[in-house]
Design a protein around this motif. Structure first.
Motif, PDB file in Angstrom:
ATOM      1  N   SER A   1      33.061  27.494  39.842  1.00 54.25           N
ATOM      2  CA  SER A   1      32.315  28.201  38.792  1.00 54.25           C
ATOM      3  C   SER A   1      33.175  29.260  38.137  1.00 54.25           C
ATOM      4  N   SER A   2      34.017  29.977  38.968  1.00 55.92           N
ATOM      5  CA  SER A   2      34.884  31.003  38.380  1.00 55.92           C
ATOM      6  C   SER A   2      35.932  30.370  37.475  1.00 55.92           C
ATOM      7  N   LEU A   3      36.433  29.146  37.839  1.00 52.98           N
ATOM      8  CA  LEU A   3      37.383  28.460  36.959  1.00 52.98           C
ATOM      9  C   LEU A   3      36.729  28.089  35.636  1.00 52.98           C
ATOM     10  N   ALA A   4      35.467  27.657  35.742  1.00 51.68           N
ATOM     11  CA  ALA A   4      34.768  27.313  34.503  1.00 51.68           C
ATOM     12  C   ALA A   4      34.562  28.539  33.636  1.00 51.68           C
ATOM     13  N   MET A   5      34.240  29.682  34.255  1.00 53.38           N
ATOM     14  CA  MET A   5      34.081  30.924  33.496  1.00 53.38           C
ATOM     15  C   MET A   5      35.391  31.369  32.881  1.00 53.38           C
ATOM     16  N   ALA A   6      36.495  31.170  33.669  1.00 55.79           N
ATOM     17  CA  ALA A   6      37.802  31.563  33.141  1.00 55.79           C
ATOM     18  C   ALA A   6      38.155  30.752  31.907  1.00 55.79           C
ATOM     19  N   VAL A   7      37.762  29.488  31.916  1.00 56.82           N
ATOM     20  CA  VAL A   7      38.032  28.671  30.728  1.00 56.82           C
ATOM     21  C   VAL A   7      37.220  29.195  29.550  1.00 56.82           C
ATOM     22  N   LYS A   8      35.971  29.626  29.834  1.00 53.91           N
ATOM     23  CA  LYS A   8      35.110  30.072  28.738  1.00 53.91           C
ATOM     24  C   LYS A   8      35.474  31.482  28.258  1.00 53.91           C
ATOM     25  N   ASP A   9      35.406  32.480  29.192  1.00 52.76           N
ATOM     26  CA  ASP A   9      35.593  33.878  28.800  1.00 52.76           C
ATOM     27  C   ASP A   9      36.285  34.618  29.944  1.00 52.76           C
ATOM     28  N   PRO A  10      37.575  34.888  29.862  1.00 51.50           N
ATOM     29  CA  PRO A  10      38.272  35.569  30.965  1.00 51.50           C
ATOM     30  C   PRO A  10      37.814  37.016  31.148  1.00 51.50           C
ATOM     31  N   THR A  11      37.372  37.693  30.070  1.00 49.40           N
ATOM     32  CA  THR A  11      36.920  39.091  30.221  1.00 49.40           C
ATOM     33  C   THR A  11      35.636  39.167  31.051  1.00 49.40           C
ATOM     34  N   ALA A  12      34.759  38.139  30.908  1.00 48.02           N
ATOM     35  CA  ALA A  12      33.538  38.109  31.722  1.00 48.02           C
ATOM     36  C   ALA A  12      33.875  37.944  33.200  1.00 48.02           C
ATOM     37  N   VAL A  13      34.894  37.104  33.481  1.00 49.12           N
ATOM     38  CA  VAL A  13      35.327  36.923  34.870  1.00 49.12           C
ATOM     39  C   VAL A  13      35.899  38.233  35.419  1.00 49.12           C
ATOM     40  N   GLU A  14      36.667  38.953  34.591  1.00 48.44           N
ATOM     41  CA  GLU A  14      37.204  40.252  35.023  1.00 48.44           C
ATOM     42  C   GLU A  14      36.067  41.229  35.337  1.00 48.44           C
ATOM     43  N   ARG A  15      35.055  41.232  34.474  1.00 50.02           N
ATOM     44  CA  ARG A  15      33.924  42.138  34.709  1.00 50.02           C
ATOM     45  C   ARG A  15      33.202  41.809  36.015  1.00 50.02           C
ATOM     46  N   THR A  16      32.956  40.490  36.261  1.00 52.43           N
ATOM     47  CA  THR A  16      32.265  40.101  37.505  1.00 52.43           C
ATOM     48  C   THR A  16      33.114  40.429  38.732  1.00 52.43           C
ATOM     49  N   ASN A  17      34.437  40.217  38.625  1.00 53.73           N
ATOM     50  CA  ASN A  17      35.314  40.550  39.761  1.00 53.73           C
ATOM     51  C   ASN A  17      35.277  42.045  40.055  1.00 53.73           C
ATOM     52  N   LEU A  18      35.349  42.858  38.992  1.00 52.83           N
ATOM     53  CA  LEU A  18      35.298  44.311  39.199  1.00 52.83           C
ATOM     54  C   LEU A  18      33.944  44.750  39.763  1.00 52.83           C
ATOM     55  N   LEU A  19      32.858  44.106  39.296  1.00 49.07           N
ATOM     56  CA  LEU A  19      31.530  44.431  39.820  1.00 49.07           C
ATOM     57  C   LEU A  19      31.431  44.098  41.308  1.00 49.07           C
ATOM     58  N   ASN A  20      31.959  42.907  41.694  1.00 50.06           N
ATOM     59  CA  ASN A  20      31.921  42.523  43.110  1.00 50.06           C
ATOM     60  C   ASN A  20      32.756  43.467  43.965  1.00 50.06           C
ATOM     61  N   MET A  21      33.931  43.868  43.449  1.00 52.65           N
ATOM     62  CA  MET A  21      34.773  44.808  44.183  1.00 52.65           C
ATOM     63  C   MET A  21      34.079  46.165  44.325  1.00 52.65           C
ATOM     64  N   ALA A  22      33.381  46.600  43.264  1.00 54.49           N
ATOM     65  CA  ALA A  22      32.654  47.865  43.344  1.00 54.49           C
ATOM     66  C   ALA A  22      31.532  47.783  44.380  1.00 54.49           C
ATOM     67  N   LYS A  23      30.823  46.636  44.408  1.00 58.41           N
ATOM     68  CA  LYS A  23      29.774  46.453  45.416  1.00 58.41           C
ATOM     69  C   LYS A  23      30.339  46.540  46.824  1.00 58.41           C
ATOM     70  N   LEU A  24      31.466  45.821  47.059  1.00 55.36           N
ATOM     71  CA  LEU A  24      32.072  45.822  48.392  1.00 55.36           C
ATOM     72  C   LEU A  24      32.543  47.209  48.793  1.00 55.36           C
ATOM     73  N   SER A  25      33.215  47.910  47.858  1.00 54.26           N
ATOM     74  CA  SER A  25      33.763  49.231  48.196  1.00 54.26           C
ATOM     75  C   SER A  25      32.646  50.242  48.465  1.00 54.26           C
ATOM     76  N   ILE A  26      31.566  50.222  47.636  1.00 56.42           N
ATOM     77  CA  ILE A  26      30.462  51.176  47.842  1.00 56.42           C
ATOM     78  C   ILE A  26      29.719  50.879  49.141  1.00 56.42           C
ATOM     79  N   LYS A  27      29.481  49.575  49.405  1.00 52.75           N
ATOM     80  CA  LYS A  27      28.799  49.201  50.636  1.00 52.75           C
ATOM     81  C   LYS A  27      29.622  49.578  51.862  1.00 52.75           C
TER      82      LYS A  27
END
Length: 651
Positions: A30-56
């Motif tokens: 799914s991330s590869l498909a998103m990267a093909v569509k919109d790489p900035t959206a993938v960057e945003r989701t990656n940063l959001l997941n990293m923020a979730k992990l770091s805060i938790k």
């Protein structure tokens, strides 16, 4: 059975690993498909997941660590790095004369304009001597905001101002999209953490912000140990929360005590004012009586004077005396009107003073009732606090007992596991020995059969030799004696082997008895496990009790807030009563506003708000006051001030 259980566990772990690998492969697709569509959206989701992990991870580690964190704490450092990456995403490059500027200090500097409480942070960051770059100032700002526990509030103000953020960020940046709002919502959980960070000594300008992913990659053993620790941490958090609620209730009780004392003081002041008002009423009554007596005297004098004047008119005195009598009558009428006005005004003041007295008595009754209600509420609160303290003590004792039982059960489980391992090893050794004994027994049986065959062959040969060769009997006898010796040796060997076999059978019986004792011990372990499950259920019931008590505490807090509001209303009414200073009639000779002198035509009037004396033109206003619900005379300045207050209080 144990081997089968271990095999089953391994199979389940393998299935879990396979499912995680499959889920990872699906997410990768799914991330590869998103990267093909919109790489900035993938960057945003990656940063959001990293923020979730770091805060938790930061919250969990802080709860286990003790909630007071230093600047050297690794999860806290990683959190600041992740936040820096989130704020840097999609920043616009601003050109200057010397170089290109791309820092997060610009949008963070906007917060002090949107949120006035952030001015202190911005000023302290600017005053720090060791910071030279805008990036260092931004890092110091993030640390100070975390210590203030207002990072979420500050960033929420920024996110709502999309037009201002558009000057610093691209349209596809994380702060401009929904992911930024999600991160701000996650930051609210950091208000639980207490951080003590020294910003002055750190070199924030030259730090390299690299995310360490090894902190968030965990083994299965770590996950199991953390699951055990999470349960204990949750119990400790509940205990700390109940203690904090108890402290807050104690503080509210002390504040209520102080308020009750202040109400008692205000009550005494009101009683003194009531006594003063009673004295004023008595004085006014005396003045009224004195005026009535003067009025009767003046009436008697005028009647006597008229009789004297009328007698010469009847006897034929000139008309000049009639004119004088009429002039005196007119002056008498004017003086009588002025006296009537004085009497009416004194009567009206008596009524007003009586109304004030009734109002003050009513307020006193209300305040006494409020005081009784507050005392009852205080007593109920003290009872609830004592009961909750008892429940807290019992809960702590039960927690300590549960902890002790858990530790004992854990130790017993470890001891039983060690004993099971040792006994399994002993059983394996005994099985090896039994296999060796059975092999030796088979070999001995084969030797016996061979010896019996040899004996039969020897006997047949003896018969043949006796029949055929009598001459060779001597040599045969020698051979027979030798073979008899061999048979004796074989018989002794057989006896020894039989005795050894008996000893081995006894050993087998003993081992069977030990295995049966091991089975009983395993059954005891199973019963212990059942008892452990029962203890867990009791622990859940205790948690439910804690939850119910927390809800009861919240209801008490709501009742306390309502009582606070009522007490504030009473305070405002007391302030208005205390602020009035009633000026005496003798002290005022001129109007306070227009400064015109008082006379018989220009009467004195008191303002019911400030207590000063004014003329009728300057106090021709009526408004309801906190001391009296009915509209009362008020001066022009108080009228304007009260109308301004009413207009400002209305939303």
């Amino acid at each position: 059975m144990e081997e089968a259980e271990e095999g089953w566990r391994k199979a389940v772990k393998g299935a879990k690993a396979g499912s995680t690998s499959l889920s990872c492969s699906g997410s990768c697709c799914s991330s590869l498909a998103m990267a093909v569509k919109d790489p900035t959206a993938v960057e945003r989701t990656n940063l959001l997941n990293m923020a979730k992990l770091s805060i938790k991870g930061l919250i969990e580690s802080a709860l286990s660590f003790g909630r007071t964190l230093d600047s050297d704490y690794p999860p806290l450092q990683q959190f600041f790095v992740v936040m820096e990456h989130c704020l840097k995403h999609g920043l616009k490059v601003k050109k200057s004369f010397l170089s290109y500027n791309k820092t997060i200090w610009g949008p963070l500097e906007l917060v002090e304009k949107l949120y006035p409480e952030a001015e202190e942070i911005a000023a302290s960051v600017r005053d720090l001597p060791g910071l030279k770059t805008p990036l260092g100032r931004a890092r110091a700002w993030l640390r100070l905001a975390l210590m203030q526990k207002k990072m979420a509030d500050y960033l929420r103000c920024l996110i709502f101002q999309k037009e201002l953020l558009g000057e610093f960020y691209e349209y596809h940046a994380l702060m401009m999209e929904e992911e930024g709002a999600v991160i701000v919502g996650l930051l609210v959980g950091l208000n639980v953490i207490d951080a003590n960070l020294c910003v002055k000594g750190e070199d924030l300008d030259s730090q390299v912000g690299v995310i360490d992913f090894s902190m968030y990659l965990k083994n299965e053993d770590d996950i199991e140990s953390k699951e055990r620790n999470d349960h204990i941490a949750a119990i400790l958090d509940q205990k700390n929360y109940v203690e904090e609620l108890n402290r807050q209730l104690n503080s509210t009780v002390s504040s209520l005590h102080t308020r009750v004392d202040s109400l008692e003081k205000s009550n005494t002041k009101l009683i003194e004012e009531l006594a003063i008002a009673k004295n004023n009423i008595i004085k006014l009554q005396e003045e009224n009586h004195h005026l009535r007596s003067e009025n009767t005297l003046i009436l008697m004098k005028t009647q006597h004077h008229l009789e004297i004047l009328l007698v010469p008119s009847i006897t034929g005195v000139p008309a000049v005396n009639k004119v004088d009598a009429e002039a005196e009558l007119q002056t008498y009428k004017h003086s009588r009107q002025s006296l009537d006005d004085m009497y009416n005004e004194a009567h009206r003041q008596l009524r007003e003073e009586s109304q004030l007295r009734q109002d003050i008595e009513n307020e006193l009754m209300v305040q006494v009732g409020m005081k009784h209600e507050i005392e009852l509420a205080m007593k109920l609160l003290e009872k609830d606090i004592h009961e909750k303290q008892d429940t807290l003590i019992s809960l702590r004792q039960q927690l300590e007992e549960v902890k002790g039982i858990n530790v004992e059960m854990y130790k017993k489980l470890q001891v039983s596991d060690d004993a099971l391992k040792e006994k399994n090893e002993i059983i394996g050794r005994l099985e090896d020995k039994t296999n060796q004994i059975t092999a030796t027994m088979k070999q001995l049986e084969q030797r016996l059969q061979q010896a019996e065959k040899a004996q039969m062959e020897a006997e047949s040969e003896d018969k043949k030799f006796k029949q055929d060769y009598m001459s060779k009997s001597e040599s045969l006898q020698k051979d027979i004696t030798q073979k008899e010796k061999q048979v004796g040796q074989l018989e002794t060997d057989l006896k020894i082997e039989r005795e050894w076999r008996q000893t081995m059978e006894e050993d087998l019986k003993r081992e069977k008895e030990t295995s049966s004792s091991l089975k009983t011990e395993t059954q005891q372990i199973i019963t212990l496990k059942k008892e452990f499950l029962k203890l867990q259920e009791k622990n859940k019931q205790l948690k439910n009790l804690c939850h119910d008590q927390e809800e009861a505490l919240q209801e008490l807090a709501g009742k306390l807030s309502e009582s606070k509001l009522k007490i504030e209303d009473i305070k405002e009414a007391n302030k208005t009563l205390q602020g009035q200073v009633w000026l005496k009639d003798k002290e005022a000779t001129h109007c306070k506003l227009c400064e015109k002198e008082f006379s018989l035509s220009r009467r004195k009037h008191h303002c019911r708000n400030c207590g000063e004396i004014f003329c009728n033109a300057c106090s021709d206003n009526e408004l309801p006051l906190p001391s009296s619900p009915k509209p009362v005379r008020v001066c022009d300045s108080c009228h304007a001030l009260l109308i301004q207050r009413c207009s400002s209080s209305v939303p």
